[in-house]
Design an enzyme around this catalytic site. Structure first.
Site, PDB file in Angstrom:
ATOM      1  N   GLU A 198     -45.676  12.954 -45.062  1.00  0.00           N
ATOM      2  CA  GLU A 198     -46.974  12.424 -45.489  1.00  0.00           C
ATOM      3  C   GLU A 198     -48.121  13.325 -45.030  1.00  0.00           C
ATOM      4  OE1 GLU A 198     -46.094   7.756 -46.287  1.00  0.00           O
ATOM      5  OE2 GLU A 198     -46.938   8.245 -44.324  1.00  0.00           O
ATOM      6  N   GLU A 311     -40.708   7.212 -50.562  1.00  0.00           N
ATOM      7  CA  GLU A 311     -40.800   5.922 -49.879  1.00  0.00           C
ATOM      8  C   GLU A 311     -41.410   4.879 -50.797  1.00  0.00           C
ATOM      9  OE1 GLU A 311     -42.791   6.017 -46.115  1.00  0.00           O
ATOM     10  OE2 GLU A 311     -41.984   7.987 -45.587  1.00  0.00           O
TER      11      GLU A 311
END
Length: 646
Positions: A198, A311
């Site tokens: 991320e 995700e």
């Protein structure tokens, strides 16, 4: 995933973890869910699961069962249900390098395992070998940290804390190479490698940080980020000259196109060598399916890369399995539109798979579900000493039995039957509000319920509204028709005088439009997180990893003189030096205030500044925060109303 707000919330909640529910005889297998097939799926489409908690869960006594109640290896259960890829995160050295500060208190945990899976190299090898033994492919997720990283934090490993420049780049390269060598020697080489996790704002802060919290902050910027990222990629390419091992770069906020363009335009400009764009897309955090679809369609074409959702997740219940507060709550299912049931969970995952499969040019390559096996087992928490805030988003129940929703990865490939096609449920009349004398535009889309526990947006065409209907207060009925469905829809429209002068009082437009931010502007944002909002999905959020002073205000001119009230709802961790609702510059020279005292996550209270005298047709209202390091909170549903106004 982004967990800063979650970590802060859980620190503010003083609850002890209870033990996981003991294993007991299972009842009959629950009813299967309906799953609409996804057309034209690639044969190699990645049906993935991140199961990084598995090693720790099993060490602490957790067990897994198939849908019939038979105990099995979780990797075998996943494969039986259509999963063909496993994702595992890796931390450099997951032990506490120093004592831990929680809730303002220092807790002696130096040298102890951090928890959250304790995903060191040894644990990663054990799980990777098990995945390979089942014939599953393996995605390795380098965090380059000793603990969680996400868009709000990218901590260096303790061993690299003093490294900078070329020394830090060399450490990234050598560590990546060493891990891949160890996996290769264990016959568990990854099929794809994710360099960083991320990376919205870079990696290994401050050396690879791409944004400044304050002007004087020293960061590596874009060049520092690219240099570190490139060293990790270089090690992957050197470990596999055939280039069969794909390299992914992963960002969060999967529905935010400008973020992806900013980062991947930079990587393109710098000639960074990667294969896959990875995204996190949690609909209750990151935006709508329409925005997500637009983003993946755009970036796959713009950069000629495959896209993979690294995700996603959703709840199958709003119940709690271990006495520790869950991240997903009842309000989130209302905001996203899928029921928190096994059927709703399956429907959402199916719709994410479908969105990725629709990416033009077959560049939509796969979807990974985040931690479907994170069942409530005492000790297997987000951090050592905490419970499990994710248990209601697993795809196994609290006792470890596979839910019917787990089969979604297999069912989307099957032919299906007429019963698997969701049908539209009756559409209740809408209630809409508009204001006297103002333009009125009814919604172009409305959310309607389907038989698979999902609400989806559909287009609607409305009859025209005449100017006469808006001239004065009253009510009228508006008739429309759902596009693509032979179904009429009605709306009861109330035309009322505008009382609240604050437009978008609950921040649902996703911006801070009309607000002036002064002081430490980085501390204030419009946050999309239904769990942090009083109503809707958005709220005004404040947090910063250092002391801050900030004001968020709106200024009005040409308003009637008179007495006004300012109201707002607030919740947060508390501990600020001060936080106040304020009104000033209203003509009488006074500064009106009301002190806000936050007492915890979701502990909402409404605060009112009353008796505001406007004598010059103008006034500035808002909130002023004098915060200490790590203070956080949310404000929502502001009102600025003239007393006695109709």
């Amino acid at each position: 995933m982004n967990q800063t707000s979650f970590r802060l919330r859980t620190l503010a909640v003083a609850l002890l973890c209870a033990a996981a529910l003991p294993n007991a005889a299972f009842a009959a297998a629950p009813a299967a869910v309906t799953v609409q097939p996804v057309p034209e799926l690639r044969a190699d489409f990645m049906m993935g699961a991140d199961v990084s908690m598995t090693d720790e869960i099993e060490k602490l006594g957790g067990k897994f069962y198939d849908a019939q109640g038979q105990q099995k290896d979780i990797f075998a259960i996943l494969k039986e249900n259509g999963v063909n890829w496993i994702r595992l995160r890796i931390w450099n050295n997951p032990v506490n390098a120093a004592d831990v500060v929680e809730g303002g208190k220092t807790i002696s945990r130096k040298g102890e395992p951090v928890g959250g899976g304790n995903n060191d190299l040894a644990a990663t090898i054990r799980m990777a070998q098990r995945a390979k033994a089942q014939g599953l492919k393996f995605l390795l997720d380098f965090h380059y940290s000793d603990f969680w990283v996400d868009p709000d934090k990218q901590f260096k490993p303790a061993a690299w804390e003093k490294l900078k420049g070329k020394e830090l780049e060399a450490a990234v390269h050598q560590y990546t190479a060493d891990v891949l060598k160890a996996l290769r020697e264990a016959n568990a080489s990854p099929d794809m490698v994710q360099i960083g996790n991320e990376l919205n704002g870079g990696m290994l802060w401050p050396d690879g940080k791409t944004w400044k919290a304050k002007p004087e902050e020293q960061i590596g910027g874009d060049d520092g980020f690219v240099a570190l990222l490139s060293q990790g990629i270089k090690a992957v390419r050197e470990s596999d000259p055939s280039r069969k091992t794909k390299v992914a770069v992963h960002l969060a906020n999967g529905a935010t196109n400008d973020l992806y363009r900013r980062v991947f335009d930079l990587l393109t400009k710098k000639g960074v060598d990667y294969d896959v764009i990875g995204l996190s897309f949690y609909p209750y955090w990151h935006g709508t399916f329409d925005d997500f679809q637009s983003n993946v369609d755009d970036i796959s074409s713009r950069y000629a890369k495959e896209v993979v959702v690294m995700e996603t997740a959703y709840a199958y219940t709003t119940e709690d399995g271990d006495g520790f507060p869950n991240l997903f709550n009842r309000d989130m299912q209302k905001s996203v539109g899928y029921k928190a049931t096994s059927q709703g969970q399956a429907s959402l995952v199916r719709d994410v798979i479908n969105a990725v499969a629709q990416v033009p040019g077959q560049r939509g390559a796969g979807v990974f579900y985040w931690e479907p096996g994170w069942i409530p087992v005492k000790g297997a928490g987000w951090r050592t000493g905490e419970g499990n805030a994710w248990d209601n988003q697993a795809m196994f129940d609290f006792k470890g039995r596979a839910l019917p929703s787990l089969a979604v990865f297999k069912r989307v490939r099957e032919a299906g039957t007429a019963a698997d096609v969701p049908t539209l449920l009756p559409v209740a009349p809408l209630k809409l509000t508009t204001y006297v004398g103002e333009n009125f535009a009814p919604p172009e889309k409305i959310r309607v319920a389907f038989s698979d526990d999902a609400q989806r947006e559909v287009w609607v065409s409305w009859n025209d509204v005449s100017a006469e209907q808006l001239k004065q207060a009253g009510n009228f009925k508006l008739v429309g028709h759902l596009s693509n469905f032979d179904v009429p829809v009605e709306a009861a429209v109330a035309v009322v005088p505008r009382r609240n002068l604050i437009e978008d009082p609950s921040f649902e437009n996703g911006k801070l439009e009309g607000w002036t931010i002064t002081g430490t502007a980085a501390a204030i944002s419009n946050e999309r997180n239904p769990g942090n909002a009083k109503t809707g999905q958005q709220s005004m959020h404040y947090w910063l990893g250092e002391p801050f002073k900030v004001e968020a205000t709106r200024s009005y001119a040409g308003i009637p003189n008179g007495t006004y009230s300012l109201k707002a709802w607030a919740a947060g961790g508390g501990g600020e030096k001060s936080i106040e609702l304020i009104a000033r510059d209203c003509g009488d020279g006074k500064r009106y205030t009301k002190t806000i005292t936050n007492t915890g996550w979701q502990k909402w209270a409404q605060y009112t500044v009353s008796g505001i005298k406007v004598t010059n047709g103008a006034c500035t209202v808002g909130v002023a925060i004098d915060g200490q390091t790590g203070n956080w909170g949310n404000l929502d549903d502001f009102e600025f109303i003239r007393d006695g106004a109709n």
